[in-house]
Design an enzyme around this catalytic site. Structure first.
Site, PDB file in Angstrom:
ATOM      1  N   CYS A  71       0.824  -1.203   0.000  1.00  0.00           N
ATOM      2  CA  CYS A  71       0.000   0.000   0.000  1.00  0.00           C
ATOM      3  C   CYS A  71       0.865   1.263   0.000  1.00  0.00           C
ATOM      4  O   CYS A  71       0.901   2.006   0.988  1.00  0.00           O
ATOM      5  CB  CYS A  71      -0.917  -0.014   1.214  1.00  0.00           C
ATOM      6  SG  CYS A  71      -1.902  -1.502   1.263  1.00  0.00           S
ATOM      7  N   TYR A  94      21.772  -6.871  -2.930  1.00  0.00           N
ATOM      8  CA  TYR A  94      20.912  -5.849  -2.325  1.00  0.00           C
ATOM      9  C   TYR A  94      19.446  -6.098  -2.678  1.00  0.00           C
ATOM     10  O   TYR A  94      18.676  -5.156  -2.858  1.00  0.00           O
ATOM     11  CB  TYR A  94      21.385  -4.438  -2.725  1.00  0.00           C
ATOM     12  CG  TYR A  94      22.846  -4.218  -2.377  1.00  0.00           C
ATOM     13  CD1 TYR A  94      23.233  -4.140  -1.048  1.00  0.00           C
ATOM     14  CD2 TYR A  94      23.834  -4.159  -3.356  1.00  0.00           C
ATOM     15  CE1 TYR A  94      24.570  -3.982  -0.709  1.00  0.00           C
ATOM     16  CE2 TYR A  94      25.173  -4.004  -3.027  1.00  0.00           C
ATOM     17  CZ  TYR A  94      25.530  -3.922  -1.700  1.00  0.00           C
ATOM     18  OH  TYR A  94      26.850  -3.775  -1.361  1.00  0.00           O
TER      19      TYR A  94
HETATM   20  C1  LIG Z   1      29.174  -2.052   0.726  1.00  0.00           C
HETATM   21  C2  LIG Z   1      30.639  -2.134   0.898  1.00  0.00           C
HETATM   22  C3  LIG Z   1      31.417  -2.860   0.001  1.00  0.00           C
HETATM   23  C4  LIG Z   1      30.847  -3.531  -1.223  1.00  0.00           C
HETATM   24  O1  LIG Z   1      30.292  -2.635  -2.138  1.00  0.00           O
HETATM   25  P1  LIG Z   1      29.734  -3.180  -3.531  1.00  0.00           P
HETATM   26  O2  LIG Z   1      29.308  -1.963  -4.244  1.00  0.00           O
HETATM   27  O3  LIG Z   1      28.606  -4.095  -3.214  1.00  0.00           O
HETATM   28  O4  LIG Z   1      30.858  -3.908  -4.196  1.00  0.00           O
HETATM   29  C5  LIG Z   1      32.769  -2.953   0.249  1.00  0.00           C
HETATM   30  N1  LIG Z   1      33.344  -2.350   1.310  1.00  0.00           N
HETATM   31  C6  LIG Z   1      32.617  -1.640   2.195  1.00  0.00           C
HETATM   32  C7  LIG Z   1      33.304  -1.003   3.351  1.00  0.00           C
HETATM   33  C8  LIG Z   1      31.250  -1.498   2.018  1.00  0.00           C
HETATM   34  O5  LIG Z   1      30.527  -0.771   2.900  1.00  0.00           O
END
Ligand SMILES: *Cc1c(COP(=O)(O)O)cnc(C)c1O
Length: 432
Positions: A359, A387
């Site tokens: 909703c 994600y």
């Molecule tokens: C989220 C994150 C990643 C991975 O990022 P991607 O874009 O999914 O490759 C690597 N290192 C840190 C510290 C993060 O917060």
């Protein structure tokens, strides 16, 4: 058009996803059949796509001291972690909960780097007890707290400083975490002083340096700029007699959702190693923290078409997956490919907004998509391995989707569909 029997890839960078005749398959498994067997909404992942993605990084790093740490916040299902642990990966974690998951999946603590701007003392203590490889420290305050917690445990905490390289915004405006003015890391100009402090604190052991400049990055130059900035610091820090064993260049490599063409992982790694060599740092251990690029294009979200609502302005295709299952479109206005699991060559495509049952007007998965669909058909939302499930919620008391991993001929249910009663099992009525 491919003849029946011949498989044609539907998305660059996702070779394990292909249409054979009318049928969309992941590693040879018809997605519509998996949907009928396990129900919808259903996440389906290809184990060999994950192995191939990490293999590309590892082959490019072969012959060097290195560690690929899967940034598990992208997809933290235990079987996904198990897959990467078996491939020799370490893990980039951001909470004690993620630490518990890695250990439950059989991952090695001494291959864990612990990132995050807000680590609590109890989380530090758990990570020290487990024996993680390195704490990626993001502030001077955190340095002092980590020192205290480590001394209370009678150990020295291995640490690296996450440096904010402040890569030029004008040249690379899409970078979201490596610029001055965001919450991550220690400013480049303050890093040397922070290393001096770290070297003096008895509870710390300086191990390396790290950065992470953003996500869904599709160019190599920002990585090289960031690496140069790190190496400048490495040289200043070592000139003061503080040794740094490893350089961790973070994650962030993008994937193809529609027409992006990010560099292949081995090309990116090759360029990074070339820069390390050119600057006389070829001996140093290299750490990487890829998340999205290891799992994003290994997975899809399969959903069933519930209703078709042609309208005066917009035609709505109402499906049984929603923003709680896959938040990226609602949250970031993100484009994700949508493909029918069984093509209908006899049906004329129409233009649809693909929306879920939640909703909220923001509950959409794709807008203005030309699709030939009928009620009861299954659609696959592409590039949903990263994600996706990791950001799913129970909004509207919607049980989270089941997850399936295909691996060659095998099909594994790696997470059962939640049941409504589980969703409020921890809640309590007030006693009169
Ligand atoms: C989220 C994150 C990643 C991975 O990022 P991607 O874009 O999914 O490759 C690597 N290192 C840190 C510290 C993060 O917060």
């Amino acid at each position: 058009m491919s003849a029946a029997g011949q498989a044609a890839a539907v998305l660059p960078g996702a070779p394990h996803l292909a249409r054979r005749g009318a049928t969309l398959q992941l590693e040879g498994h018809a997605l519509a059949e998996l949907a009928r067997r396990f129900g919808t909404p259903l996440y389906v992942y290809s184990r060999n796509a994950m192995r191939a993605a990490v293999g590309a990084y590892q082959r490019a790093l072969a012959g060097r001291p290195h560690l690929v740490c899967y940034a598990m916040k992208a997809n933290s299902n235990l079987a996904v972690l198990q897959t990467f642990a078996e491939a020799g990966c370490g893990f980039d974690i951001v909470s004690a909960g993620e630490l518990a998951r890695v250990l439950a999946a059989g991952g090695r603590a001494d291959r864990i780097v612990f990132s995050g701007v807000g680590k609590r003392r109890d989380e530090m203590a758990l990570a020290l007890e487990a024996g993680v490889r390195c704490f990626n420290v993001e502030s001077e305050g955190e340095l002092r707290v980590l020192d205290e917690v480590a001394r209370a445990h009678g150990v020295r905490a291995p640490m690296s400083l996450r440096v904010n390289p402040d890569v030029d915004a004008g040249t690379h405006p899409y970078i979201s975490t490596g610029l001055k003015g965001n919450k991550f890391g220690v400013a480049h100009g303050q890093a040397l002083a922070a290393y001096r402090l770290a070297a003096e604190l008895p509870g710390l052991r300086v191990e390396g340096i790290d950065c992470h400049i953003g996500s869904q990055i599709t160019q190599i130059e920002p990585y090289l700029d960031a690496l140069d900035r790190l190496l400048d610091l490495v040289e200043s820090v070592e000139a003061e007699g503080i040794g740094l064993r490893h350089v961790d260049v973070g994650g962030g490599l993008g994937i193809t959702y529609t027409d992006e063409s990010p560099p292949a992982a081995d090309v990116l790694v090759g360029r990074l190693l070339g820069r390390l060599d050119a600057r006389g740092h070829g001996h140093r251990e290299v750490l990487l923290e890829p998340g999205r690029s290891l799992v994003g294009n290994a997975g899809v979200l399969v959903t069933e078409v519930l209703y078709l609502k042609p309208g005066e302005v917009t035609n709505f295709c109402v499906v049984d997956a929603a923003m709680n299952d896959l938040t990226r479109p609602a949250l970031y206005d993100a484009y994700m490919g949508i493909e029918p699991c069984e093509a209908r060559p006899g049906l004329l495509p129409q233009r649809w907004d693909v929306v879920g049952p939640v909703c909220e007007s923001g509950d959409w998965l794709g807008r203005q998509r030309d699709l030939a669909v009928a009620v009861g058909d299954h659609l696959a939302i592409l590039s949903a391995g990263a994600y996706g499930m990791a950001m799913a919620s129970n909004y509207n008391t919607r049980p989270r989707a089941a997850e399936v991993m295909v691996d060659g001929a095998a099909v594994h249910l790696i997470r059962e569909r939640e049941q409504p009663a589980e969703l409020f099992a921890a809640e309590r009525l007030i006693q009169h």
